[in-house]
Each structure stands twice: as C-alpha cells, then as structure tokens.
Design a protein around this motif. Structure first.
Motif, PDB file in Angstrom:
ATOM      1  N   UNK A   3      17.162 -18.220  -5.383  1.00  0.00           N
ATOM      2  CA  UNK A   3      16.474 -18.049  -4.113  1.00  0.00           C
ATOM      3  C   UNK A   3      15.798 -16.703  -3.960  1.00  0.00           C
ATOM      4  N   UNK A   4      16.187 -15.746  -4.798  1.00  0.00           N
ATOM      5  CA  UNK A   4      15.501 -14.444  -4.769  1.00  0.00           C
ATOM      6  C   UNK A   4      14.069 -14.624  -5.249  1.00  0.00           C
ATOM      7  N   UNK A   5      13.165 -13.805  -4.738  1.00  0.00           N
ATOM      8  CA  UNK A   5      11.803 -13.893  -5.253  1.00  0.00           C
ATOM      9  C   UNK A   5      11.678 -13.037  -6.509  1.00  0.00           C
ATOM     10  N   UNK A   6      10.661 -13.357  -7.299  1.00  0.00           N
ATOM     11  CA  UNK A   6      10.431 -12.598  -8.531  1.00  0.00           C
ATOM     12  C   UNK A   6      10.215 -11.121  -8.203  1.00  0.00           C
ATOM     13  N   UNK A   7       9.463 -10.881  -7.140  1.00  0.00           N
ATOM     14  CA  UNK A   7       9.160  -9.495  -6.783  1.00  0.00           C
ATOM     15  C   UNK A   7      10.421  -8.710  -6.434  1.00  0.00           C
ATOM     16  N   UNK A   8      11.301  -9.341  -5.672  1.00  0.00           N
ATOM     17  CA  UNK A   8      12.550  -8.665  -5.309  1.00  0.00           C
ATOM     18  C   UNK A   8      13.331  -8.258  -6.560  1.00  0.00           C
ATOM     19  N   UNK A   9      13.392  -9.179  -7.513  1.00  0.00           N
ATOM     20  CA  UNK A   9      14.110  -8.890  -8.753  1.00  0.00           C
ATOM     21  C   UNK A   9      13.435  -7.747  -9.512  1.00  0.00           C
ATOM     22  N   UNK A  10      12.102  -7.812  -9.586  1.00  0.00           N
ATOM     23  CA  UNK A  10      11.373  -6.779 -10.329  1.00  0.00           C
ATOM     24  C   UNK A  10      11.541  -5.406  -9.685  1.00  0.00           C
ATOM     25  N   UNK A  11      11.532  -5.378  -8.351  1.00  0.00           N
ATOM     26  CA  UNK A  11      11.728  -4.092  -7.673  1.00  0.00           C
ATOM     27  C   UNK A  11      13.098  -3.505  -8.031  1.00  0.00           C
ATOM     28  N   UNK A  12      14.093  -4.383  -8.049  1.00  0.00           N
ATOM     29  CA  UNK A  12      15.443  -3.928  -8.357  1.00  0.00           C
ATOM     30  C   UNK A  12      15.541  -3.430  -9.795  1.00  0.00           C
ATOM     31  N   UNK A  13      14.826  -4.101 -10.680  1.00  0.00           N
ATOM     32  CA  UNK A  13      14.895  -3.753 -12.097  1.00  0.00           C
ATOM     33  C   UNK A  13      13.882  -2.675 -12.491  1.00  0.00           C
ATOM     34  N   UNK A  14      13.192  -2.117 -11.486  1.00  0.00           N
ATOM     35  CA  UNK A  14      12.165  -1.110 -11.754  1.00  0.00           C
ATOM     36  C   UNK A  14      11.041  -1.589 -12.667  1.00  0.00           C
ATOM     37  N   UNK A  15      10.689  -2.856 -12.523  1.00  0.00           N
ATOM     38  CA  UNK A  15       9.533  -3.368 -13.265  1.00  0.00           C
ATOM     39  C   UNK A  15       8.334  -3.276 -12.322  1.00  0.00           C
TER      40      UNK A  15
END
Lengths: 249, 604, 168
Positions: free
Chosen positions: A15-27
């Motif tokens: 349910x997380x968005x791709x952007x949220x994940x990328x922000x967390x992973x510093x991508x």
C-alpha cells in the motif's frame, strides 16, 4: 514484502507508494506537486518511473502508485529522462518568471527554449499545493477554477474571499513564489484582500493577521492575553519554565 | 406493386422516425400531420397505430416514415405529403414513387429501406430495436423479446454463470479502450467489499459520434436490462446512468423507462421474485468531455470536480465512493441482453478473432449517406464508406477517414482495405474510440484538422496534469503558427517529442491519446505539413492565410453560382462572362469552390 | 461576498429550488443545473446558498460552476445561439458560421450582446451530423446551413438589422 528498485532489493509495506519508499531509501526522484503532508496528487508527473509488473513495463507516477505486488522499479532511464526534460520545458514555458523553474529547465536543457513563452511574468505551475494547504487550514478560500489551458488557482469570482484569513499557509508551501503578498503600514494584502496585522506584544514585530488569530483562538478555544510572534513565544515559554523550576527548588 | 399492400391481417403501424436528425428536419410536424389526417379520414376502417420511433440511422434521408407490415419506407417526408400518404398508400394501396429511395446504380425505386445498400449490408445487434419500437413504451420493448434475457438469467443461471457467459462472448467495452467486459465484471465480483455499484457511461462526447445518444433515445430499456443482468452477476445494489447534459430527449426517455421498469417489477426490491434488489438513478452530466473518462465521471457523480485520478487501482476494486464499481458505456450495455438471451456462442460467431460482435459507427462528414451504421467487427473501411456510405460527397476524391474522435487518428486512402476492429485501428495509429467515422475529402486540410482536435481538447482537458494541459497548449500554438504560415520545419520534431511525453506521462486516457490526431496526420500526411511550412501553401484551400481562390477565366462559363453563394459579395462579373474574386473581401469559406460545377474556381 | 439587490429579492426562489434536494455534496451539480435552467445563470447568492445547504465550501462550488460548461456565471442572452463545432460541422465550414454571426451581432463565442439580447456559443457536437453544418437557436435546430443563410435566421429573432451591420 520486497520489491526491486534499480536492481536493489527493498523492504516495503503493502500500500505504500513508490515515492514514499524511494524517499525513505534516499533514492532521488524529482517532484513538484508532492508534499508529505498532502500525499501524492499525480499532477506534475515529474516523478514518473518505469515499473515492471510480470512481463509488461509501463510508466507510472511514483507518487500515486501503491505497491501491492512484487514489482521492479526503474527510476532512471533514457526514456524517463526524455519525459522529464520535456516536462521541464513545458513547465518553464508556462512559468518562466520563477527562478526555481528556470533552474529546473537548465538542469535538463542546454539549448534555448524552442517555443514562445506563454506569459513572461507567470510563476505559477498549478501544482495545487496552495489549495491543499488552504484546505488543511480548514479555510478553503482558494480552489482550482476553470479547466483546460485556462485552469488557474483563484478565490470565488477573483474577489476577496470571505473565508481567507491571510494566514499565508499557501505562500509558505508554494515552490515557485507565485503567490503575491504585500505588507505595508500594518496591512497585509493577499488574494485581493487586505488584513490588519497584529504586532507582537513583546518585540513589536507584526506577525499575524487579526482574522488569523481570531480563527486560531476559536478553533483551539484558547484565548491568550498576550499575542507573541514565533520568535518571542519560545522565549516566553522558556522564561515561564525557568520561573516554575525556581519555585519548585 | 399493389399486392404487397393486401392481406394485412395485423394492425398497420406507421412509424415516424423521431431521432434528433429527423426532428431537426421536421419529423414531429410530420407525425402530427399524419395523426391529424388519419383522424379526419373517412376511408379508414381500422385505425393504424402511430409510433414515434428512435433514430433509424439514415439521418441523411430524414424524416423517414415506415409503414408496417407493408414494409414501405418513405424518405424526406414533408408535412404536405401527409394527406397523400393517407389517401394513396393507406387507403388506395398505392406507392408514392417520389418518396421512395432509388437504387444508386440501377436507379430503380426501392419499396423498403431494407432493400437499400445502406441497410442491407448492416448487421443490427445493439441497434436491433431502434426505429422499430416506440421508446416510450415498455410494451413495445417486451413485444420484441425485451426482458426475456433477464428472466432467463434470474431463473436459470447463477451469478458466476452470467459472468462466464459474458467472458465467453468476448465482448469488449465499446466506449473506447476495448477492455474485456466479462473480465471487468469478474474482478468486481471477486472483491469482498459492499455495496457495489454499476454505472452506465452515457457522457458521449466525441464530436461526430452519436450512437449512444441514439440507443438511449431509441431503446432505453435495453440499457436498463443490461445493467440489471450485470447487477445480478456482480451482486450490485445501485446503478447510475450518467447522461450527457445536451441530450434532453435521452434524459426524457431514460427517466420514463426507469419508472416503467420499476412499475413492471424489473427494478426495485425482489426483482421478479428472485430476491435481487437493484435500482437505477439518472445523473445529468455537467457538460465536460473529460467526464467520459471513468474516474472523472465517478468524481462528478460524487459531487466533485470532474477530474480523473490515476487508475493504478481499478474502479472494479475502488470506484464510486471507494466501492467496487462496474462502469460500461451505453453500446456495451445494449449488447448484454443479446449475449445472455441468445448465448455467447451466437454472439461470438460474428466478428474477428480479437473483437467479437458488431460495432456501431456514426458515418459522417463528406460522405453521401450520413448516419448510424452497425456492421460486424472486421468489416473493411471501404465497405463501410463506399458500399454502405455511398462514397464521397459530390464525387470528390477521398483523402482520409478520422476514427476515434479526439483520441483517434486519421487513416489515409491507401489503407481503405483495413478491416476495422479494436486492434487493427490501434496498429494504424488511431483507435476505435466510441466509433465516429468522419470522412474527409480533398477539400479538408489535415493540418487544420489536427489543429481542430487539439483546440477542442484545449478547452476540454481538465487541466490537472502538466503533460496534458501544457502539452496541448504547446501543440496548439505550434499548429496555429503552421496554419498561419509561420511554421518551421523543426516544429515537426518538436511536436513528436511533446506528443511522446504526453502519451507516456499524462494522468488519464484523454491526455495520453490527445496527441494522436497530430501524430497520425504527421505520419500519413507529412507532405501537407511540409507544404504549409516550406511552400507557405495549404493544398486543400482551407487555411485562410495560405489560401487564395481564383477563377480560371478559360473555364468559367459565367453562370453566377459562385457570386450568388458568396456570403461577402467578393465575386463579381457579368452573366455569361468570366467572374473575378476580390481577394481583399474574400473570407476563404470555399463556398464558390464547392458550388462551381465546372471546377473553374481554383486554389492558389 | 457582494450580492446585489436583484438577487437578494429572489432569495426565496433560490431557496425553493435548492431545498428541494437533500443537503449533500452529491446533489451540488444537479442543484446548480436547476438554478441555471431557471435563471439562465448561476446567481452569486444562489451559489453561496448551495454551498451552505450542501456543507461544501463556497470556493468548491465556484470551482464546479466554472468547470462545467452547462453552467455559466454570467447571464446569457434572451436568444441563445449555439453553433455546432463538431467534426462533421467543422469540416463542412462550421467556423465560417461563427464569423457570420459576428458580422451581424458583433459577438464572439462566449459573449453576450451589450443589450443582453443575443449570446453566442460554440458547442462540441449536437449529434445531428447528417445536417452539418448545424446551428441551434433557442432549442430550434437549423441544418445544412450556408454562410449566406445566417442573416435571415438572425433576423427571425429580431437581430442584425442594417444598422448593426453598418457599424463594421
């Protein structure tokens, strides 16, 4: 569950968005209309990435794409770059007067703009963050009006809105400095409406409009004797604490 | 000739076409006149039944009057013909030749419209009842096997079987995308959220397409029956029909039909004793093309701005008010009762491997027979345009056919043998869309056509996402400067670049397909773009800045037709002497060019 | 928000229409359509009252009123001329009709004449493509038009006298 971003395995919650994940992973993924407080809008499309679901690859807006299955995400490719660079050109053509957008154009382009600018004075890119902020404040003084290429942000009938309290939440969130504010002689003029400014009881600096303070007091049901600016307020608090500590000891 | 008129044991029916096209041609007055004549005529023993029907499709020949069971079709009927029809045909049993259609080749008179090439090549499924029934009468619909499919479904089939049958039929959504209908239903049925909703998308907006209007006006019950069958299949409790604002008559007929269906026990609680509960509400659109996009349409029903959202989660999972929702367009719904009534196999016996059944096209533009035609999927463009449509108007040459409205593209003459289905059109760089076929002749400028569509979208895009809003603005500016003679050859690459980004990055289908008219005309008619840019010349004689009309003095007979038809008195000349066009007055409307029988008016 | 006397005096008429629907967001569009049908535009006071009744911010209702083409924020003329600009009409010289209307009435699409008599709009497709090019005046369809037929139609509705064409 796990997904792959640019070849790297990443743990995500469904349910997380791709952007949220990328922000967390510093991508890094460029965005214009995204703000953590409001979530993805899918309006500016700068955050487009490629997603491989099974055998098919397609482009999606990372800010609105919720992860529900094991996918592979590519955040940088020639195609993505081409799309972003065209978008940067279109944004600059629309809002050439914004320094922020000018810089965006320069990151993607070396060549001069191939098309005549729409309006050399324009700064607004219609990212809607101001409208979101106003809604969040509970005022809804501004909204998106009209449609198509005539779309814009405005108050009803382009007049002073009854609902506006001059809080400047819209100004603070605007990435391109597009919202005009004038402050002069104890008055603030914004969205065609003039407000009386209240000065800080301690330092004398004008810091909020009368409507804003009245609204906050009504909303929180806390009526304060002293009106303090954002700098004096913590100082006053600190003093109070100090006095309290002294009394206790 | 008279034999056919005898032996009428059944009551005669006189059907006056009251579709929008015929009404505009005065068919309501014709209907009144016929009623009046019949009421005041002594010679009639059994009063015929008068019916105002939906659109017969052949709008070109309207108003149409059909007499059954004699099977006579009169075309272009005027009020003054009413008395003669009653006297001669109904009483005297005589045909009125003047009002009959003539065969385009043999020139013989054709008694029934069924004998004409326009109808004989058609295969009616979705339009099966239109023109045959009074849309305001549920009895008429039931008399033609209406609601039989629903009864069969409720009595003999499980919800799962209904969905399987639709999957088996291979029915694909007729609104544009061509998504398999049964698969859509199944994915809704597979969710575990409740309540579930069903929507009929009647926000037909493609300019030049009016098949949905015709179905809603002419056979509203078929849409309702289709929706109830789906409601049973996916166990939905509430349906909405979203009708385009401009379609007054459709709203009237649909509202009436919903009420009659409710009274007949087809809607409401415990439908036909089956325990199924389902009702339908009509919603009028606000006048926004983008609301044809399903997420925008749902936002509009909810009372929000009609702006689309990303569809990474399908409406079948999260649709109206976040609940599972099946949304199909009008023509799709009209096919459903036939599939369940006659069986999937029967339905799938027509069509191509990937596209089953028939498709309704609105054949318009510069074609002899304009109107609605329904043909099996896989029928070639040539058959549709030449055999059914009668070819290009005024004997001019065919240039292109535009399919799919603002989301589609232009297909050139070299591809007339293309067998039309969802996939073949997409491969050709166009799309099925809702089924508009707009025929263009040599007096149609393809650059201007591209500009027309982009300009249409400039006002109709919702304006939410950047690639669509700003991309359309950029394309419009570039096309405008090309039409004004200020284009540069680099503009073509630039439009391709912007077009690609719009296709890849736009939020909804409107934006993703918006560049299609531009890209497809650049693909097939690049020479016209180059003529505008390099030679500063509009070969079709349409773009005012790049066109000059002149009269070839050697050919001109001085008939004066051009001068009479010029709206600005720019043509002058004495009778039987060559005429001259004053270019300072000329507005480049092309009326002289079109009216000259000798082709003496030329384009410079 | 400033509301003029004329609208204030009609408050009860607006109220009757607005309160015939439940006060929910999903009825905002249909209420606005009803107001439009009755008053030929969305009155400012009406807009404000709809917002209050449905519990939706005024800015959101205004946003909708400016979004949907069926709604207009300024009064339309007594005679509403709609020129079809669907594709079939377009390629059969529909745009020339707009120029002709301008010639006689001096109004462009979206405008209303100064005396409030005529308003002109282009509409997308009326579905009467077989009669292209088409124009609708107060609901009556005129088909298969030529540029020279416009003057006569406008005259039927009492417009475009010699005087006004002299102004050119």
């Amino acid at each position: 569950m796990e997904i792959k971003i640019d070849g790297k395995e990443v743990e995500v919650c469904p349910g997380e968005t791709i952007l949220e994940v990328c922000r967390r992973e510093n991508i890094p993924i460029p965005t214009l209309c995204y703000h953590e407080a409001f979530g993805g809008q899918g309006a500016c499309r700068m955050c487009m990435v490629e997603v491989k679901e099974g055998d098919c690859t397609r482009m999606v807006a990372s800010c609105t794409y919720p992860i529900h299955q094991e996918i592979e995400v590519i955040t940088m490719s020639e195609k993505i770059n081409r799309v972003r660079s065209t978008l940067a050109m279109l944004q600059y053509r629309r809002a050439p007067n914004s320094e922020y957008i000018r810089q965006l154009y320069d990151t993607y382009h070396v060549e001069p703009m191939p098309l005549a600018l729409v309006d050399p004075m324009e700064k607004c890119i219609l990212c809607r963050l101001c409208v979101n902020a106003c809604e969040q404040m509970g005022r809804n003084a501004i909204a998106m009006v009209r449609r198509g290429i005539d779309k814009k942000v405005s108050t009803p009938f382009d007049e002073a809105a009854d609902d506006c309290i001059g809080c400047m939440a819209c100004v603070q969130v605007c990435p391109t400095g597009a919202i005009q504010v004038m402050e002069e002689a104890g008055k603030r003029v914004i969205w065609n409406k003039s407000f009386d400014l209240i000065t800080c009881d301690r330092c004398g600096k004008p810091f909020a409009t009368r409507d804003e303070i009245a609204y906050m007091e009504k909303k929180t049901n806390l009526y304060e004797y002293e009106h303090l600016c954002e700098r004096c307020r913590p100082k006053a608090m600190a003093k109070k604490m100090e006095a309290l500590n002294r009394d206790n000891s | 000739m008279n034999q056919a008129l005898k032996n009428n044991e059944t009551t005669r029916q006189i059907m006056v076409c009251c579709g929008t096209g015929c009404i505009a041609n005065g068919s309501r007055d014709v209907y009144q006149a016929l009623c009046h004549e019949l009421a005041n005529h002594d010679g009639i023993d059994v009063q015929p039944v008068m019916k105002a029907t939906g659109c017969n499709g052949w709008c070109e020949k309207g108003p149409l009057v059909k007499i059954m069971p004699d099977d006579i079709t009169y075309c272009g009927v005027k009020v003054k013909d009413a008395a003669e029809i009653v006297d001669k045909t109904l009483v005297g049993g005589e045909l009125i030749k003047r009002l009959l259609v003539r065969d385009p080749v043999t020139k013989s008179y054709l008694k029934s419209h069924h004998d004409t090439p326009f109808y004989s090549k058609q295969h009616k499924v979705a339009l099966r009842n239109i023109g045959e029934i009074d849309p305001a009468s549920i009895k008429d619909y039931i008399d033609r096997d209406g609601y039989q499919a629903l009864i069969k479904v409720l009595q003999n089939m499980s919800p799962g079987q209904v969905i399987d049958e639709v999957i088996q039929s291979g029915l694909r959504g007729r609104g544009g995308g061509g998504f398999p209908t049964g698969v859509k239903w199944k994915s809704c049925a597979d969710t575990n959220a409740c309540p579930r909703y069903i929507i009929c998308n009647g926000d037909e907006g493609d300019p030049g397409a009016f098949m949905d209007r015709s179905i809603m006006e002419g056979d509203p019950h078929t849409v309702i029956e289709g929706m109830i069958i789906c409601a049973y299949g996916v166990q939905a409790s509430k349906g909405f029909i979203y009708v385009r604002d401009e379609y007054d008559l459709a709203v009237i007929h649909l509202s009436r039909a919903v009420e009659d269906a409710r009274d007949g026990g087809f809607l409401g609680k415990n439908i036909l004793g089956s325990g199924l509960e389902f009702d339908i509400e009509l919603v009028r659109g606000g006048g926004a093309f983008v609301c044809g996009e399903e997420t925008a349409l749902m936002a509009s029903i909810e009372g929000n701005l009609g702006e689309p959202r990303d569809k990474y989660v399908f409406p079948t999972e999260k649709g109206l008010w976040g609940k599972p929702t099946v949304i199909n367009n009008v023509e799709t719904w009209a096919n459903v009762p036939v599939i369940l009534g006659k069986g999937a196999q029967d339905f799938a016996s027509v069509g191509t491997a990937g596209s089953k059944g028939t498709k309704v096209f609105s054949l318009v533009g510069k074609v002899v027979n304009t109107g609605l035609v329904e043909v099996p999927m896989g029928t070639s463009l040539r058959e549709i345009i030449y055999d059914i449509g009668g070819g290009v108007l005024d004997g001019r040459s065919f240039k292109a056919v535009q399919t799919g409205g603002p989301s589609g593209g232009c297909i050139p003459g070299s591809m007339l043998n293309l067998e039309v289905d969802f996939d073949s059109l997409t491969r050709a760089g166009s799309m099925m869309g809702s089924g508009g076929l707009i025929v263009m002749d040599d007096h149609t400028c393809m650059v201007e056509v591209a500009r027309y569509y982009v300009n249409f979208l400039a006002g109709e895009s919702c304006g939410k996402c950047t690639p669509c809003r700003e991309g359309i603005r950029a394309l419009l500016d570039i096309l405008t400067r090309i039409c004004n003679g200020d284009g540069q050859i680099e503009d073509l690459d630039l439009m391709e670049q912007i077009g690609e980004t719009m296709q890849e990055a736009s939020l909804c289908a409107l934006g993703r397909t918006a560049p299609n008219p531009v890209l497809s005309t650049m693909r097939y008619f690049r020479d016209e773009y180059e003529a505008h840019i390099l030679d500063k010349h509009c070969p079709a004689g349409v773009c005012p800045a790049l066109t000059e009309f002149y009269i070839d003095a050697d050919i001109c007979k001085g008939c004066g037709s051009c001068a009479r038809n010029c709206p600005v008195d720019a043509v002058s000349g004495k009778k039987k002497e060559p005429h001259v066009i004053d270019n300072s007055k000329c507005i480049r409307c092309g009326e002289c060019y079109r009216h000259c029988k000798f082709q003496a008016v030329r384009i410079r | 928000m400033y509301i003029d006397e004329k609208e204030l005096s009609k408050k009860n008429e607006y109220k009757r229409i607005i309160y015939s629907y439940p006060g929910e967001q999903r009825y905002v569009l249909v209420i606005l359509q009803d107001l439009q049908k009755n008053f030929n535009y969305i009155p400012r006071l009406g807009l404000q009252m709809v917002a209050e009744h449905a519990g939706v911010p005024v800015s959101k209702v205004y946003s909708m009123a400016s979004f949907y083409k069926a709604l207009s924020l300024s009064p339309k003329g007594r005679v509403a001329i709609k020129v079809c600009d669907g594709t079939a009409c377009h390629i059969k010289s529909g745009p020339v009709l707009v120029d002709q209307v301008y010639k006689y009435l001096h109004i462009k699409p979206g405008e209303t004449s100064a005396d409030g008599e005529f308003s002109l709009e282009t509409v997308n497709c009326l579905g009467a493509c077989a009669l292209a090019p088409v124009m609708v005046v107060n609901g009556k369809v005129y088909g298969k038009l030529t540029p020279s037929s416009i003057a006569g139609i406008i005259k039927e509705y009492g417009g475009g006298t010699d005087e006004s064409s002299l102004k050119e």
